[in-house]
Design an enzyme around this catalytic site. Sequence first.
Site, mmCIF file in Angstrom:
data_model
loop_
_atom_site.group_PDB
_atom_site.id
_atom_site.type_symbol
_atom_site.label_atom_id
_atom_site.label_comp_id
_atom_site.label_asym_id
_atom_site.label_seq_id
_atom_site.Cartn_x
_atom_site.Cartn_y
_atom_site.Cartn_z
ATOM 1 N N PHE A 4 31.777 40.697 -24.500
ATOM 2 C CA PHE A 4 31.421 41.644 -23.444
ATOM 3 C C PHE A 4 30.450 40.989 -22.464
ATOM 4 O O PHE A 4 29.418 40.454 -22.862
ATOM 5 C CB PHE A 4 30.777 42.895 -24.057
ATOM 6 C CG PHE A 4 30.334 43.896 -23.023
ATOM 7 C CD1 PHE A 4 31.269 44.569 -22.254
ATOM 8 C CD2 PHE A 4 28.984 44.165 -22.817
ATOM 9 C CE1 PHE A 4 30.876 45.484 -21.290
ATOM 10 C CE2 PHE A 4 28.581 45.080 -21.864
ATOM 11 C CZ PHE A 4 29.522 45.750 -21.093
ATOM 12 N N GLY A 5 30.785 41.051 -21.175
ATOM 13 C CA GLY A 5 29.923 40.520 -20.117
ATOM 14 C C GLY A 5 29.423 41.650 -19.241
ATOM 15 O O GLY A 5 30.211 42.488 -18.791
ATOM 16 N N TYR A 6 28.145 41.659 -18.988
ATOM 17 C CA TYR A 6 27.544 42.716 -18.156
ATOM 18 C C TYR A 6 26.634 42.128 -17.087
ATOM 19 O O TYR A 6 25.982 42.870 -16.341
ATOM 20 C CB TYR A 6 26.766 43.703 -19.049
ATOM 21 C CG TYR A 6 25.646 43.037 -19.822
ATOM 22 C CD1 TYR A 6 25.911 42.357 -21.006
ATOM 23 C CD2 TYR A 6 24.339 43.073 -19.360
ATOM 24 C CE1 TYR A 6 24.895 41.714 -21.704
ATOM 25 C CE2 TYR A 6 23.324 42.439 -20.052
ATOM 26 C CZ TYR A 6 23.609 41.761 -21.218
ATOM 27 O OH TYR A 6 22.604 41.127 -21.893
ATOM 28 N N GLY A 7 26.585 40.797 -17.017
ATOM 29 C CA GLY A 7 25.773 40.103 -16.016
ATOM 30 C C GLY A 7 26.607 39.002 -15.396
ATOM 31 O O GLY A 7 27.746 39.235 -14.974
ATOM 32 N N SER A 8 26.068 37.798 -15.411
ATOM 33 C CA SER A 8 26.742 36.700 -14.708
ATOM 34 C C SER A 8 28.114 36.360 -15.298
ATOM 35 O O SER A 8 28.958 35.786 -14.609
ATOM 36 C CB SER A 8 25.855 35.447 -14.711
ATOM 37 O OG SER A 8 25.599 35.043 -16.032
ATOM 38 N N GLU A 83 22.769 30.447 -22.477
ATOM 39 C CA GLU A 83 21.898 31.629 -22.584
ATOM 40 C C GLU A 83 20.739 31.388 -23.544
ATOM 41 O O GLU A 83 20.220 32.326 -24.145
ATOM 42 C CB GLU A 83 22.738 32.843 -23.029
ATOM 43 C CG GLU A 83 23.993 33.083 -22.201
ATOM 44 C CD GLU A 83 23.737 33.213 -20.697
ATOM 45 O OE1 GLU A 83 22.572 33.408 -20.303
ATOM 46 O OE2 GLU A 83 24.694 33.099 -19.918
HETATM 47 C C1 BEZ Z 1 26.520 38.676 -19.385
HETATM 48 O O1 BEZ Z 1 27.047 39.458 -20.121
HETATM 49 O O2 BEZ Z 1 26.970 38.435 -18.315
HETATM 50 C C2 BEZ Z 1 25.304 38.046 -19.865
HETATM 51 C C3 BEZ Z 1 24.141 38.667 -19.665
HETATM 52 C C4 BEZ Z 1 23.006 38.093 -20.135
HETATM 53 C C5 BEZ Z 1 23.076 36.901 -20.808
HETATM 54 C C6 BEZ Z 1 24.267 36.330 -21.031
HETATM 55 C C7 BEZ Z 1 25.404 36.888 -20.558
#
Ligand code: BEZ
Length: 173
Positions: A4-8, A83
């Site tokens: 699951f990605g919620y940022g970059s 990360e």
């Molecule tokens: C992401 O899900 O995009 C993400 C967010 C924070 C750290 C690593 C990935």
Amino acid sequence: MWLFGYGSLMWRPGFDYVESRPAVALGWARRFWQGSTDHRGLPEAPGRVVTLKAEEGAVCPGMAFRIAAAHQPRVLARLDHREKGGYRRTQVTMVGPAGRRFAGITYWAHHDNPNYLGPAPLHEMAQQILSAVGPSGANADYLWQLERSLFGLGVRDSHVAVLCAATRAARDG
Ligand code: BEZ
């Protein structure tokens, strides 16, 4: 494996995947509460990036990526490195477009990590995001890219929307 990605990861996954789909992670809220000293800021001037806050009833919209079994070790090793500034893997339950639940993993910065910043007054977070720059670029560009990605999903995240408005107001004086 679903990631699951919620940022970059939404706009720059940087790994091979079999398919992707919009998904919401159940019981989590997205927050700009993690300090970035290696991507969108520097140790002496950290930026702010997203992490997840466990919250009953909350949902975090993002993207789910299915990774082939053969690629998992390489993808996870690369993401663990990317990360490494405070994130660890955790399990999530997601719901996809068809309303079906499925399990996966995501990266989460717990408040016990050394780069954790937590909440701050809105104007302080906006100023920090406006001024921070790191090896991956300007912190504000990270915020705008996240806004675009969420817009592309047809999602309004109130935390992100309020922060974007405050950052634009700080930028435009
Ligand atoms: C992401 O899900 O995009 C993400 C967010 C924070 C750290 C690593 C990935």
